[in-house]
Design a protein around this motif. Sequence first.
Motif, mmCIF file in Angstrom:
data_model
loop_
_atom_site.group_PDB
_atom_site.id
_atom_site.type_symbol
_atom_site.label_atom_id
_atom_site.label_comp_id
_atom_site.label_asym_id
_atom_site.label_seq_id
_atom_site.Cartn_x
_atom_site.Cartn_y
_atom_site.Cartn_z
ATOM 1 N N ALA A 4 45.125 -19.216 30.432
ATOM 2 C CA ALA A 4 46.547 -19.507 30.164
ATOM 3 C C ALA A 4 47.012 -20.731 30.952
ATOM 4 O O ALA A 4 47.749 -21.572 30.434
ATOM 5 N N ALA A 5 46.564 -20.840 32.184
ATOM 6 C CA ALA A 5 46.942 -21.987 33.014
ATOM 7 C C ALA A 5 46.335 -23.269 32.454
ATOM 8 O O ALA A 5 46.996 -24.315 32.419
ATOM 9 N N ARG A 6 45.081 -23.205 32.010
ATOM 10 C CA ARG A 6 44.447 -24.388 31.417
ATOM 11 C C ARG A 6 45.185 -24.817 30.155
ATOM 12 O O ARG A 6 45.374 -25.997 29.908
ATOM 13 N N ARG A 10 46.963 -28.395 29.498
ATOM 14 C CA ARG A 10 46.576 -29.187 28.334
ATOM 15 C C ARG A 10 47.806 -29.523 27.472
ATOM 16 O O ARG A 10 47.979 -30.651 27.031
ATOM 17 N N GLU A 11 48.684 -28.532 27.271
ATOM 18 C CA GLU A 11 49.896 -28.763 26.474
ATOM 19 C C GLU A 11 50.833 -29.747 27.174
ATOM 20 O O GLU A 11 51.437 -30.604 26.525
#
Length: 129
Positions: A4-6, A10-11
């Motif tokens: 979720a953190a990645r 990325r977003e």
Amino acid sequence: MAPAARREVREAYERLRRYFIVALQAGLAAGLAWYVASTLLKNPQPLFAPAAAVGTIAAAIGNRIRRTAELLGGVILGVLVGDLLIKLIGAGPVQTGLVVALAISLAVVIRGSGAVMVQAGSTAVLLGT
């Protein structure tokens, strides 16, 4: 790092990549507008010029040419009406209300879009106050 953190990173990177050119354009426009207002037009407090430049760049995302023309048209209309009337009748709350009403009315007469009316009115507010 958790998935979720990645994904969030990325977003965020994609958003920045998409809009970074707008940020650069707005920064350049603000600096250039301040320089022109201060140096060339001898305005001792060139606050309005960079604010209008940033607003125009930010609001013109999408259909740039048309929106930019509308926003600039509204600013020009507001400056013309506001400057002329404030010189004639002075500044104050009643005068500001009158200048805003007349600037927006003129935008309506020339068939300006909502963006033209808003820019004309808000520019007149800045000049009236």
